[in-house]
Design a protein around this motif. Structure first.
Motif, PDB file in Angstrom:
ATOM      1  N   ARG A  59       1.378  -9.353   2.656  1.00 44.71           N
ATOM      2  CA  ARG A  59       1.597 -11.262   1.766  1.00 44.71           C
ATOM      3  C   ARG A  59       0.408 -11.531   1.951  1.00 44.71           C
ATOM      4  NH1 ARG A  59       5.085 -15.234   5.379  1.00 44.71           N
ATOM      5  NH2 ARG A  59       3.456 -15.178   6.459  1.00 44.71           N
ATOM      6  N   GLU A  60      -0.329 -11.724   3.147  1.00 42.42           N
ATOM      7  CA  GLU A  60      -2.073 -12.613   3.875  1.00 42.42           C
ATOM      8  C   GLU A  60      -2.657 -11.720   3.000  1.00 42.42           C
ATOM      9  OE1 GLU A  60       0.711 -12.069   6.702  1.00 42.42           O
ATOM     10  OE2 GLU A  60       0.085  -9.949   6.016  1.00 42.42           O
TER      11      GLU A  60
ATOM     12  N   PRO B  80      -2.417  -9.870  -0.251  1.00 44.70           N
ATOM     13  CA  PRO B  80      -2.131  -9.002  -1.275  1.00 44.70           C
ATOM     14  C   PRO B  80      -2.896  -7.933  -2.318  1.00 44.70           C
ATOM     15  CG  PRO B  80      -2.657 -10.936  -1.758  1.00 44.70           C
ATOM     16  CD  PRO B  80      -2.618 -11.221  -0.660  1.00 44.70           C
TER      17      PRO B  80
END
Length: 364
Positions: A9-10, A12
């Motif tokens: 998520r951080e 991508p």
């Protein structure tokens, strides 16, 4: 079995241990180790075309993983795109969006994972925070707490998210014997058999291509007998392993891919007798009662407890007792999705209550 989709998520625009679908648009690729469930799409035609269209995309891994990967002709097209990073050496990498020209720098550190030869965890540090991707790992209790590069001064770094190997994050696997305990059990079984005569042979039914080298090297060293394997080319630059394995079929310990060693032991001599031993973990977790490390399952067959993955208690210690100040944990393995809510509560209450455990079904 990994079920990770490849993207964090951080960050991508990075892809880790997955190389298909939306990962084809990644600016950089990372491979934690050479097991097939972490290599999906790595030799696909679509990824080959992606590399042909870009000279800036690279695959980052450990030096040993690079060696293992390139022993297979299927991955030779990666040869000039693999960057081997030294373990425990923070390295700055520039990520370029070739369409927009946008560039961002991140620092990546490879940490030993103890899963199989070359296996590593990735610690990423950049403008979106510090993130740890464990891949598959087997660390004894206390090992993570002693890793200097997880620390800043005297305290553990603030790690925003941990992408965690949860293969055996299940109370059924609360305690898995250490590798040393498992080795000693297997060692005594093998010793008791092969010392009966030169025609007593042991076949180790090893399911994975890599990961049992710890077992092979220690059996060979203790017993003075090399272990028969199908191929040696993957170990050609690893003398510490190569010395203990052989393609000579007349040895007494076999870890080859086919059990019919009867065809290989001097048929003109007296007939040989062999014991079959399968190292595994899942089988032991499915027992309703506690068992020994070695369990006899037939006249000449045995199960031996041996794990490449951390136990439930080792995973808890890795995240909570090591002092990590972590906000979110993302599970990487399919087994974890089957746990009951009580198991999640037990895990989340194992250590500091500042930990928030979130299970994203989309990862599975």
């Amino acid at each position: 079995m990994s079920s990770f989709g490849g993207r964090m998520r951080e960050y991508p625009w990075l892809s880790i241990d997955r190389f298909d679908r939306e990962n084809l648009r990644a600016r950089a690729y990372f491979l934690s180790h050479c097991h097939k469930d972490h290599m999906k799409g790595l030799r696909a035609p679509s990824l080959k075309r992606r590399l042909e269209c870009s000279l800036k995309v690279h695959l980052y891994c450990s030096p040993v993983t690079k060696e293992l990967l390139l022993t297979s002709p299927k991955y030779k097209f990666w040869e000039h795109r693999i960057v081997a990073l030294e373990v425990e050496t923070p390295t700055q990498i520039s990520l370029l969006d070739e369409a927009s020209g946008e560039k961002e720098d991140i620092v990546v550190t490879l940490l030993p994972a103890g899963h199989c030869p070359g296996s590593v965890m990735f610690l990423f540090q950049g403008q979106n925070g510090t993130v740890l991707y464990t891949g598959d790992f087997r660390l004894a209790k206390g090992e993570a707490a002693r890793m200097e590069l997880l620390h800043s001064g005297t305290r553990v770094k603030d790690i925003q998210s941990v992408y965690l190997d949860t293969t055996f994050c299940d109370p059924r696997f609360y305690q898995i014997p250490s590798r040393e305990e498992c080795l000693n059990g297997i060692l005594e079984l093998v010793r008791s058999w092969i010392t009966l005569s030169r025609y007593h042979v042991v076949w180790l039914n090893c399911k994975a291509a890599y990961g049992y080298e710890y077992l092979f090297t220690n059996l060979s060293e203790e017993l003075g007998v090399k272990v028969h394997v199908n191929k040696l080319d993957m170990f050609k630059n690893m003398p510490e392993i190569l010395y203990h394995v052989t393609t000579d079929r007349h040895t007494q310990i076999h870890a080859c891919r086919h059990p019919r060693v009867a065809l290989w032991i001097c048929p003109e001599m007296e007939p040989f007798t062999y014991n079959w031993c399968q190292p595994s973990t899942m089988w032991f977790g499915e027992r309703t009662r506690k068992t020994n490390i070695i369990v006899r399952t037939g006249e000449s067959s045995y199960r031996a407890c041996f794990s490449f993955h951390s136990s439930y208690s080792e995973v808890c210690t890795m995240v909570f007792a090591s002092g990590m100040n972590t906000s979110i944990i993302f599970p990487l393995s399919r087994l974890f999705s089957k746990l009951k809510s009580s198991s999640l509560i037990n895990l989340s209450s194992y250590g500091s209550c500042s930990i928030i455990l979130i299970i994203f079904v989309a990862l599975f």
